[in-house]
Design a protein around this motif. Structure first.
Motif, PDB file in Angstrom:
ATOM      1  N   THR A  28      -2.509  11.809   2.006  1.00 50.70           N
ATOM      2  CA  THR A  28      -3.777  11.329   2.566  1.00 50.70           C
ATOM      3  C   THR A  28      -4.438  10.326   1.619  1.00 50.70           C
ATOM      4  O   THR A  28      -5.005   9.317   2.066  1.00 50.70           O
ATOM      5  CB  THR A  28      -4.726  12.506   2.825  1.00 50.70           C
ATOM      6  N   ALA A  29      -4.354  10.589   0.316  1.00 54.45           N
ATOM      7  CA  ALA A  29      -4.895   9.637  -0.661  1.00 54.45           C
ATOM      8  C   ALA A  29      -4.160   8.306  -0.587  1.00 54.45           C
ATOM      9  O   ALA A  29      -4.776   7.238  -0.647  1.00 54.45           O
ATOM     10  CB  ALA A  29      -4.793  10.226  -2.070  1.00 54.45           C
ATOM     11  N   ALA A  30      -2.837   8.363  -0.445  1.00 55.28           N
ATOM     12  CA  ALA A  30      -2.053   7.130  -0.321  1.00 55.28           C
ATOM     13  C   ALA A  30      -2.458   6.361   0.929  1.00 55.28           C
ATOM     14  O   ALA A  30      -2.601   5.129   0.909  1.00 55.28           O
ATOM     15  CB  ALA A  30      -0.560   7.459  -0.280  1.00 55.28           C
ATOM     16  N   LEU A  31      -2.665   7.086   2.030  1.00 55.74           N
ATOM     17  CA  LEU A  31      -3.086   6.435   3.277  1.00 55.74           C
ATOM     18  C   LEU A  31      -4.471   5.826   3.124  1.00 55.74           C
ATOM     19  O   LEU A  31      -4.727   4.707   3.597  1.00 55.74           O
ATOM     20  CB  LEU A  31      -3.068   7.452   4.415  1.00 55.74           C
ATOM     21  N   ALA A  32      -5.393   6.539   2.458  1.00 52.51           N
ATOM     22  CA  ALA A  32      -6.750   6.020   2.265  1.00 52.51           C
ATOM     23  C   ALA A  32      -6.742   4.740   1.438  1.00 52.51           C
ATOM     24  O   ALA A  32      -7.522   3.817   1.700  1.00 52.51           O
ATOM     25  CB  ALA A  32      -7.615   7.085   1.592  1.00 52.51           C
ATOM     26  N   ILE A  33      -5.868   4.678   0.440  1.00 55.64           N
ATOM     27  CA  ILE A  33      -5.784   3.478  -0.397  1.00 55.64           C
ATOM     28  C   ILE A  33      -5.214   2.303   0.398  1.00 55.64           C
ATOM     29  O   ILE A  33      -5.662   1.158   0.257  1.00 55.64           O
ATOM     30  CB  ILE A  33      -4.937   3.763  -1.647  1.00 55.64           C
ATOM     31  N   LYS A  34      -4.229   2.593   1.231  1.00 58.52           N
ATOM     32  CA  LYS A  34      -3.564   1.534   1.992  1.00 58.52           C
ATOM     33  C   LYS A  34      -4.340   1.115   3.236  1.00 58.52           C
ATOM     34  O   LYS A  34      -4.156  -0.005   3.729  1.00 58.52           O
ATOM     35  CB  LYS A  34      -2.173   2.016   2.421  1.00 58.52           C
ATOM     36  N   LEU A  35      -5.187   2.008   3.769  1.00 55.39           N
ATOM     37  CA  LEU A  35      -5.803   1.777   5.073  1.00 55.39           C
ATOM     38  C   LEU A  35      -6.602   0.480   5.167  1.00 55.39           C
ATOM     39  O   LEU A  35      -6.464  -0.240   6.173  1.00 55.39           O
ATOM     40  CB  LEU A  35      -6.686   2.973   5.440  1.00 55.39           C
ATOM     41  N   PRO A  36      -7.459   0.122   4.192  1.00 55.64           N
ATOM     42  CA  PRO A  36      -8.188  -1.151   4.329  1.00 55.64           C
ATOM     43  C   PRO A  36      -7.271  -2.356   4.475  1.00 55.64           C
ATOM     44  O   PRO A  36      -7.531  -3.247   5.288  1.00 55.64           O
ATOM     45  CB  PRO A  36      -8.997  -1.220   3.021  1.00 55.64           C
ATOM     46  N   THR A  37      -6.184  -2.386   3.708  1.00 51.94           N
ATOM     47  CA  THR A  37      -5.235  -3.500   3.818  1.00 51.94           C
ATOM     48  C   THR A  37      -4.522  -3.476   5.154  1.00 51.94           C
ATOM     49  O   THR A  37      -4.290  -4.534   5.769  1.00 51.94           O
ATOM     50  CB  THR A  37      -4.201  -3.425   2.674  1.00 51.94           C
ATOM     51  N   ILE A  38      -4.162  -2.282   5.630  1.00 53.47           N
ATOM     52  CA  ILE A  38      -3.481  -2.170   6.920  1.00 53.47           C
ATOM     53  C   ILE A  38      -4.370  -2.690   8.041  1.00 53.47           C
ATOM     54  O   ILE A  38      -3.922  -3.424   8.927  1.00 53.47           O
ATOM     55  CB  ILE A  38      -3.072  -0.706   7.178  1.00 53.47           C
ATOM     56  N   ILE A  39      -5.653  -2.321   8.014  1.00 49.28           N
ATOM     57  CA  ILE A  39      -6.584  -2.771   9.056  1.00 49.28           C
ATOM     58  C   ILE A  39      -6.796  -4.281   8.970  1.00 49.28           C
ATOM     59  O   ILE A  39      -6.804  -4.977   9.992  1.00 49.28           O
ATOM     60  CB  ILE A  39      -7.921  -2.026   8.918  1.00 49.28           C
ATOM     61  N   ARG A  40      -6.936  -4.799   7.750  1.00 49.20           N
ATOM     62  CA  ARG A  40      -7.193  -6.227   7.574  1.00 49.20           C
ATOM     63  C   ARG A  40      -5.987  -7.074   7.979  1.00 49.20           C
ATOM     64  O   ARG A  40      -6.141  -8.158   8.541  1.00 49.20           O
ATOM     65  CB  ARG A  40      -7.563  -6.497   6.107  1.00 49.20           C
ATOM     66  N   LEU A  41      -4.792  -6.573   7.707  1.00 48.28           N
ATOM     67  CA  LEU A  41      -3.564  -7.322   8.018  1.00 48.28           C
ATOM     68  C   LEU A  41      -2.742  -6.546   9.046  1.00 48.28           C
ATOM     69  O   LEU A  41      -1.559  -6.264   8.853  1.00 48.28           O
ATOM     70  CB  LEU A  41      -2.755  -7.549   6.731  1.00 48.28           C
ATOM     71  N   TRP A  42      -3.382  -6.216  10.160  1.00 46.73           N
ATOM     72  CA  TRP A  42      -2.743  -5.362  11.157  1.00 46.73           C
ATOM     73  C   TRP A  42      -1.491  -6.012  11.752  1.00 46.73           C
ATOM     74  O   TRP A  42      -0.567  -5.319  12.192  1.00 46.73           O
ATOM     75  CB  TRP A  42      -3.746  -5.037  12.254  1.00 46.73           C
ATOM     76  N   ARG A  43      -1.406  -7.321  11.797  1.00 46.70           N
ATOM     77  CA  ARG A  43      -0.249  -7.992  12.389  1.00 46.70           C
ATOM     78  C   ARG A  43       0.993  -7.910  11.502  1.00 46.70           C
ATOM     79  O   ARG A  43       2.083  -8.257  11.945  1.00 46.70           O
ATOM     80  CB  ARG A  43      -0.571  -9.468  12.662  1.00 46.70           C
ATOM     81  N   ASP A  44       0.824  -7.467  10.279  1.00 45.47           N
ATOM     82  CA  ASP A  44       1.963  -7.339   9.368  1.00 45.47           C
ATOM     83  C   ASP A  44       2.762  -6.093   9.738  1.00 45.47           C
ATOM     84  O   ASP A  44       2.287  -4.966   9.572  1.00 45.47           O
ATOM     85  CB  ASP A  44       1.445  -7.226   7.925  1.00 45.47           C
ATOM     86  N   PRO A  45       4.012  -6.245  10.243  1.00 43.56           N
ATOM     87  CA  PRO A  45       4.788  -5.066  10.652  1.00 43.56           C
ATOM     88  C   PRO A  45       5.134  -4.153   9.486  1.00 43.56           C
ATOM     89  O   PRO A  45       5.286  -2.945   9.671  1.00 43.56           O
ATOM     90  CB  PRO A  45       6.055  -5.674  11.274  1.00 43.56           C
ATOM     91  N   LEU A  46       5.257  -4.707   8.279  1.00 46.73           N
ATOM     92  CA  LEU A  46       5.543  -3.868   7.108  1.00 46.73           C
ATOM     93  C   LEU A  46       4.401  -2.904   6.841  1.00 46.73           C
ATOM     94  O   LEU A  46       4.608  -1.708   6.633  1.00 46.73           O
ATOM     95  CB  LEU A  46       5.790  -4.757   5.889  1.00 46.73           C
ATOM     96  N   LEU A  47       3.175  -3.415   6.879  1.00 48.30           N
ATOM     97  CA  LEU A  47       2.024  -2.556   6.635  1.00 48.30           C
ATOM     98  C   LEU A  47       1.840  -1.532   7.758  1.00 48.30           C
ATOM     99  O   LEU A  47       1.476  -0.386   7.505  1.00 48.30           O
ATOM    100  CB  LEU A  47       0.760  -3.406   6.485  1.00 48.30           C
TER     101      LEU A  47
END
Length: 409
Positions: A28-47
């Motif tokens: 969950t901590a890993a997801l919380a750290i990654k989540l802002p980047t995932i939301i900002r770059l949602w079109r990135d299939p890797l993220l």
């Protein structure tokens, strides 16, 4: 030693129990750290693949916890219905791993028909496995609730046997492919150090999943031959899976968090290294920067750099260029490298100019040929100010050289 060897393996491994909630918290901590980047770059299939993998991995450990298994069975009123649910989540995790492989391997620029076809194949294959798991469970007869040892308890039960094999083989296939990709990537030249260590953690985490699969399959196969190795499934496999999940989570966290902490350290170090020059400029200016309690490290660094340059600019007319040249030659003669000698010479000339400015504020020379260097490389100059012995040696050598030069009227 003999006592330890004579103990039941399940008893020994019981001491190594890792709560299922520990990897859940780490994931969950890993997801919380990654989540802002995932939301900002949602079109990135890797993220998106990373985000999906972390979400499903969290769900796996939430629903695989014995307390949650018992709760699901009780709420639904169907004994062991938590089994196909957990197996489905594990299978979805496998599919996410393979989707992550495709995103890593092909990158954002690859939109070929072959890439889309492979991704659709992964989705259809693992979706088909999930459907098959539920069909097999519906066909099986598993009336006795088993919270911890369902795999081995029903190892010889028709359809439950096939269900266990199906999810383990699907999981093992995905882990083998993922591990190979990651270890090939680790050996790639030019990787960022944080990324490399993150990949190492991922590689070890996925390799531990192979131990999980081997333990489960061995325990089930032992039941087929009339042997009892249930401790491999009930006592060895769970802590291995927990440790694997923790390493995988750390692998995703490390590149991001490591780079973040490294950047913060560099900013704070740069701010600290400017302190000697800042204190000197504060003595010239008569006052320093006002305290701002909520300033970020970056803002504090920018304010200190700006203050130093603002004071240095009018101080330039007090700089003795002849002293600067002689100090540079003296530093070279003492064995300093040219870049180091230039910084020491600048520090000596700035200190001399500061004394001139304090004692004779209205007097000054039309110097300034070295002003651009002073304003640009304040970090090197400030570091030179920390080495007082070296600067004193340059001053003494400069004074000696000046004393040897004839004075012409």
């Amino acid at each position: 030693m003999n006592t330890l060897l004579g103990q039941d393996p399940s008893g020994v491994l019981g001491e190594l129990y890792i709560s299922f909630w520990i990897p859940t918290v780490v994931l969950t901590a890993a997801l919380a750290i990654k989540l802002p980047t995932i939301i900002r770059l949602w079109r990135d299939p890797l993220l998106r693949a990373v985000g999906g993998l972390l979400v499903i991995a969290c769900c796996v450990f939430v629903f695989a916890a014995p307390a949650t298994i018992a709760w699901v069975n009780r709420v639904t009123g169907v004994p062991n219905i938590a089994a196909p649910l957990v197996y489905s989540l594990i299978t979805a995790f496998c599919g996410s791993c393979l989707m992550l492989i495709i995103a890593w391997r092909n990158g954002l620029s690859d939109r070929s028909a072959q890439t889309r076809r492979v991704m659709r194949l992964v989705v259809f294959a693992y979706s088909g496995v999930i459907v098959a798991l539920w069909v097999l469970f519906a066909l099986a007869d598993a009336p006795v609730e088993r919270v911890r040892d369902l795999d081995t308890y029903y190892a010889n039960t028709p359809f439950m046997r096939e269900e266990t094999l199906l999810y383990l083989l699907a999981h093992c296939t995905a882990v083998l492919i993922t591990s190979r990709l990651i270890w090939n990537w680790v050996r790639t030249d030019g990787l960022d150090a944080w990324l490399r260590w993150g990949l190492v953690c991922l590689g070890v985490g996925y390799a531990l999943n192979l131990i999980f699969d081997a333990a489960k399959l061995t325990a089930v196969a032992a039941r087929w031959t009339g042997h009892d190795l249930d401790w491999l499934s009930t006592d060895l496999a769970p802590p291995v899976a927990c440790l694997s999940a923790i390493l995988i989570a750390v692998g995703f966290i490390l590149p991001h968090a490591g780079q973040y902490l490294h950047d913060r350290w560099r900013v704070r170090l740069a701010h600290h290294e400017l302190r000697p020059l800042y204190l000197l400029m504060r003595s010239v200016n008569g006052y320093g920067l006002p305290l701002v309690l909520r300033a970020s490290p970056e803002l504090r660094l920018i304010r200190r750099e700006t203050f130093i340059r603002d004071v240095l600019l009018p101080l330039a007319r007090h700089i003795d260029e002849d002293l600067s040249r002689r100090s540079y030659d003296a530093a070279l003669a003492l064995g300093c490298e040219p870049g180091r000698a230039k910084a020491i010479a600048a520090a000596v000339s700035i200190q001399d100019a500061a004394e001139r400015r304090i004692h004779a504020p209205d007097e000054g020379s039309d110097g300034g040929t070295g002003t651009a260097y002073l304003l640009r490389d304040i970090g090197e100059v400030s570091r030179a100010l920390r080495h007082r012995d070296e600067m004193e040696a340059v001053r003494a050598s400069t004074a000696a050289r000046r004393g040897n030069v004839p004075v012409h009227d």
